[in-house]
Design an enzyme around this catalytic site. Structure first.
Site, PDB file in Angstrom:
ATOM      1  CG  ASP A  33     -26.947 -18.407-106.673  1.00  0.00           C
ATOM      2  OD1 ASP A  33     -27.737 -17.645-107.237  1.00  0.00           O
ATOM      3  OD2 ASP A  33     -25.989 -18.029-105.976  1.00  0.00           O
ATOM      4  CE  LYS A  55     -26.214 -15.385-113.467  1.00  0.00           C
ATOM      5  NZ  LYS A  55     -26.910 -14.602-112.481  1.00  0.00           N
ATOM      6  CG  MET A 166     -16.697 -19.146-111.663  1.00  0.00           C
ATOM      7  SD  MET A 166     -17.389 -17.495-111.576  1.00  0.00           S
ATOM      8  CE  MET A 166     -16.298 -16.719-110.386  1.00  0.00           C
TER       9      MET A 166
HETATM   10  N1  SAH Z   1     -19.430 -17.787-103.524  1.00  0.00           N
HETATM   11  C1  SAH Z   1     -18.909 -19.061-103.969  1.00  0.00           C
HETATM   12  C2  SAH Z   1     -18.273 -18.961-105.346  1.00  0.00           C
HETATM   13  C3  SAH Z   1     -19.244 -18.573-106.443  1.00  0.00           C
HETATM   14  S1  SAH Z   1     -18.513 -18.590-108.023  1.00  0.00           S
HETATM   15  C4  SAH Z   1     -17.932 -19.606-102.922  1.00  0.00           C
HETATM   16  O1  SAH Z   1     -17.549 -18.878-101.993  1.00  0.00           O
HETATM   17  O2  SAH Z   1     -17.587 -20.794-102.988  1.00  0.00           O
HETATM   18  C5  SAH Z   1     -18.892 -20.220-108.581  1.00  0.00           C
HETATM   19  C6  SAH Z   1     -17.644 -21.076-108.635  1.00  0.00           C
HETATM   20  O3  SAH Z   1     -17.309 -21.515-107.331  1.00  0.00           O
HETATM   21  C7  SAH Z   1     -17.776 -22.338-109.426  1.00  0.00           C
HETATM   22  O4  SAH Z   1     -17.611 -22.121-110.811  1.00  0.00           O
HETATM   23  C8  SAH Z   1     -16.641 -23.159-108.863  1.00  0.00           C
HETATM   24  O5  SAH Z   1     -15.393 -22.734-109.375  1.00  0.00           O
HETATM   25  C9  SAH Z   1     -16.687 -22.779-107.404  1.00  0.00           C
HETATM   26  N2  SAH Z   1     -17.453 -23.726-106.574  1.00  0.00           N
HETATM   27  C10 SAH Z   1     -18.514 -23.442-105.811  1.00  0.00           C
HETATM   28  N3  SAH Z   1     -18.921 -24.528-105.117  1.00  0.00           N
HETATM   29  C11 SAH Z   1     -18.073 -25.523-105.456  1.00  0.00           C
HETATM   30  C12 SAH Z   1     -17.943 -26.900-105.061  1.00  0.00           C
HETATM   31  N4  SAH Z   1     -18.784 -27.464-104.183  1.00  0.00           N
HETATM   32  N5  SAH Z   1     -16.939 -27.611-105.608  1.00  0.00           N
HETATM   33  C13 SAH Z   1     -16.079 -27.072-106.484  1.00  0.00           C
HETATM   34  N6  SAH Z   1     -16.151 -25.786-106.886  1.00  0.00           N
HETATM   35  C14 SAH Z   1     -17.130 -25.017-106.385  1.00  0.00           C
END
Ligand code: SAH
Length: 242
Positions: A33, A55, A166
């Site tokens: 991703d 995306k 998100m």
């Molecule tokens: N599977 C991922 C989440 C995917 S959804 C997890 O477990 O972290 C994507 C969302 O995750 C983003 O919109 C944001 O809200 C959050 N996110 C993922 N990585 C991040 C990071 N390094 N810092 C802040 N938010 C993060």
């Protein structure tokens, strides 16, 4: 002939699990991703093939295209790594990908990752279940398909920390729903952008101001009494006990 769903963790490559790093190193193909940091991709072999299914307009825009891609790669290569930010099963649609692989008869395995839902707050020094302040955590998506269903009104609970993924674009609506639901407009809020990456940024506020904060995705929004805590405060608290 196996597709590994590997959690890449929140950012830095050294936050990938040892097992995850091993799978990445062994991979013939890596399907990733946009959220996955370059330093994590650099764990791969030099001759590995990389496919970015972030995306991007026009390319793998739908989940079913990603599922089909994983099935076809799983049939062609020994080791395919599907690399997902954070943990593969926390809002990563990893479960759907595993089901598609199972239905196609392709072997798969999942490797957990450090989720941004917990590592994000921690980057700001927020213990989301600090004793006396929070009895638990609700982890929720701020992304709603179609109309705003008022869901956040029902999540107003001063005894719990709320961690929103998100949630940046809906932040104003989230704040007003929580206030309508009975949460104080003075409730502490912390937004952690790009946690555990060189772009990390931490913004603190109170709930009534969440909507007007200048923050962008990817970010974690923490709402609740714990959101006021910081590393500095924790250290001050500890040293006052000594
Ligand atoms: N599977 C991922 C989440 C995917 S959804 C997890 O477990 O972290 C994507 C969302 O995750 C983003 O919109 C944001 O809200 C959050 N996110 C993922 N990585 C991040 C990071 N390094 N810092 C802040 N938010 C993060």
């Amino acid at each position: 002939m196996t597709v590994y769903l590997v959690g890449a963790g929140p950012g830095d490559a050294d936050l990938v699990t040892v097992r995850g790093a091993r799978r990445i190193t062994e991979a013939d193909v890596i399907v990733h991703d946009r959220l996955v940091e370059r330093s994590v991709l650099e764990l791969a072999r030099r001759d590995a093939e990389f496919i970015d299914v972030g995306k991007e307009p026009g390319r793998f825009t739908s989940q079913s295209m990603i599922n089909d891609l994983l099935v076809s790669l799983g049939r062609r290569f020994d080791t395919v790594v599907r690399l997902k930010g954070g943990d593969p099963f926390v809002f990563g649609r990893g479960g759907e990908e595993m089901m598609a692989l199972r239905d196609a008869g392709v072997a798969s395995e999942v490797v957990p990752g450090v989720t941004s839902a917990f590592a994000g707050p921690l980057a700001a020094g927020i213990p989301v279940t600090h004793r006396g302040l929070s009895r638990g955590v609700t982890v929720v998506t701020g992304h709603v398909e179609g109309h705003d269903d008022g869901y956040f009104r029902r999540l107003a609970n001063p005894d719990l920390s709320l961690v929103v993924l998100m949630g940046v674009s809906a932040r104003a609506s989230i704040a007003s729903q929580l206030i309508e639901g009975g949460l104080s407009s003075d409730t502490p809020v912390c937004v952690i952008e790009s946690a555990w990456t060189p772009r990390e940024s931490v913004t603190r506020a109170v709930l009534r101001d969440l909507g007007s904060l200048n923050v962008s995705s990817p970010a974690i929004i923490v709402i609740g009494a714990c959101a006021a805590l910081s590393v500095r405060e924790l250290m001050a608290e500890t040293s006052s006990l000594v």
